[in-house]
Design a protein around this motif. Structure first.
Motif, short mmCIF file in Angstrom:
data_model
loop_
_atom_site.label_atom_id
_atom_site.label_comp_id
_atom_site.label_asym_id
_atom_site.label_seq_id
_atom_site.Cartn_x
_atom_site.Cartn_y
_atom_site.Cartn_z
N LEU A 88 6.91 -6.60 -3.90
CA LEU A 88 7.60 -6.19 -2.81
C LEU A 88 6.67 -5.05 -1.81
O LEU A 88 6.57 -5.07 -0.65
N ALA A 89 6.39 -4.15 -2.51
CA ALA A 89 5.55 -3.09 -1.99
C ALA A 89 4.14 -3.65 -1.58
O ALA A 89 3.57 -3.21 -0.70
N ILE A 90 3.63 -4.62 -2.48
CA ILE A 90 2.28 -5.20 -1.94
C ILE A 90 2.49 -6.06 -0.63
O ILE A 90 1.95 -6.01 -0.02
N TRP A 91 3.76 -6.86 -0.45
CA TRP A 91 4.19 -7.38 0.76
C TRP A 91 4.18 -6.35 1.72
O TRP A 91 3.77 -6.74 2.97
N ALA A 92 4.64 -5.34 1.66
CA ALA A 92 4.93 -4.29 2.69
C ALA A 92 3.58 -3.76 3.33
O ALA A 92 3.63 -3.18 4.22
N THR A 93 2.58 -3.90 2.51
CA THR A 93 1.18 -3.39 3.04
C THR A 93 0.80 -4.33 4.22
O THR A 93 0.13 -4.01 5.27
N GLU A 94 1.65 -5.81 4.56
CA GLU A 94 1.11 -6.59 5.40
C GLU A 94 2.27 -6.91 6.22
O GLU A 94 2.08 -7.56 7.35
N PHE A 95 3.46 -7.12 5.81
CA PHE A 95 4.34 -7.75 6.42
C PHE A 95 5.51 -6.60 6.81
O PHE A 95 5.77 -5.88 6.01
N ALA A 96 5.98 -6.64 8.15
CA ALA A 96 7.04 -5.77 8.47
C ALA A 96 8.28 -5.98 8.11
O ALA A 96 9.08 -5.06 7.51
N TRP A 97 8.67 -7.30 7.62
CA TRP A 97 9.99 -7.55 7.22
C TRP A 97 9.86 -7.05 5.85
O TRP A 97 11.30 -6.77 5.19
N ALA A 98 8.92 -7.27 5.13
CA ALA A 98 9.04 -6.89 3.74
C ALA A 98 8.88 -5.15 3.75
O ALA A 98 9.61 -4.58 2.91
N HIS A 99 8.46 -4.66 4.56
CA HIS A 99 8.34 -3.03 4.74
C HIS A 99 9.89 -2.67 4.95
O HIS A 99 10.35 -1.70 4.36
N LEU A 100 10.73 -3.41 5.78
CA LEU A 100 12.04 -3.13 6.04
C LEU A 100 12.85 -3.26 4.82
O LEU A 100 13.62 -2.40 4.50
N VAL A 101 12.69 -4.36 4.19
CA VAL A 101 13.52 -4.52 2.88
C VAL A 101 13.06 -3.63 1.98
O VAL A 101 13.94 -3.05 1.08
N LEU A 102 11.86 -3.38 1.57
CA LEU A 102 11.47 -2.01 0.90
C LEU A 102 12.24 -0.76 1.04
O LEU A 102 12.52 0.05 0.42
N HIS A 103 12.17 -0.60 2.69
CA HIS A 103 12.97 0.78 2.92
C HIS A 103 14.37 0.59 2.63
O HIS A 103 14.88 1.68 2.11
N TRP A 104 15.18 -0.39 2.86
CA TRP A 104 16.48 -0.63 2.70
C TRP A 104 16.64 -0.46 1.16
O TRP A 104 17.75 0.18 0.76
N THR A 105 15.85 -1.07 0.29
CA THR A 105 16.11 -0.85 -1.19
C THR A 105 15.90 0.62 -1.68
O THR A 105 16.68 0.91 -2.51
#
Length: 158
Positions: A88-105
């Motif tokens: 998920l952290a790897i996805w968060a480097t490129e995708f805003a939705w993954a960044h939001l999910v990682l922050h929420w988690t």
């Protein structure tokens, strides 16, 4: 395809987004406004649309492979949850939705850790665990008393 990872970090729209993302953390204090998500790809990759899209596909595939390995490690030996969060952290480097999910988690895990430190919750968890162990011990004791040290698949018809 707009993934939200190529937003500019300056201008009125970015200021409004940053102001809208400001909130409070688990302790009730005001959190610092978070900068909008920006792709972590090198500049020469972001400059070419096709190359940037290929970069994003590659990041997605690598993140998906790590998350799939993490899901497999939930039932196999290995650090499953760590791998899932790493993907998920790897996805968060490129995708805003993954960044939001990682922050929420991260926020939910912090809240759960704080809740687990509550003495009432700890006491309840200790009581439930102890009760479960006593029941499991009684069942194992009954099995050993009834059948001895014979494995279930070696039992003869009785």
């Amino acid at each position: 395809m707009n993934t939200g990872s190529d937003r500019e970090t300056n201008g009125p729209a970015a200021d409004a987004t940053a102001a809208g993302e400001a909130g409070s953390d688990a302790s009730g204090k005001e959190a610092a406004p978070e900068a909008p998500h920006v792709s972590k790809a090198p500049a020469f990759i972001k400059a070419r649309r096709t190359l940037h899209l290929s970069w994003q596909v590659g990041v997605f595939v690598v993140g998906l492979a790590i998350i799939a390995a993490g899901v497999a490690m939930l039932v196999l030996p290995g650090p499953g949850w760590v791998a899932i969060f790493a993907g998920l952290a790897i996805w968060a480097t490129e995708f805003a939705w993954a960044h939001l999910v990682l922050h929420w988690t991260k926020r939910k895990v912090t809240e759960a850790a704080q809740k687990a430190l509550d003495p009432k919750v700890r006491r309840r968890n200790i009581i439930l665990t102890s009760t479960g162990l006593v029941i499991a011990g009684a069942l194992i004791g009954f099995y050993l008393w009834k059948y001895g040290l014979v494995l279930p698949w070696n039992l003869k018809d009785q």
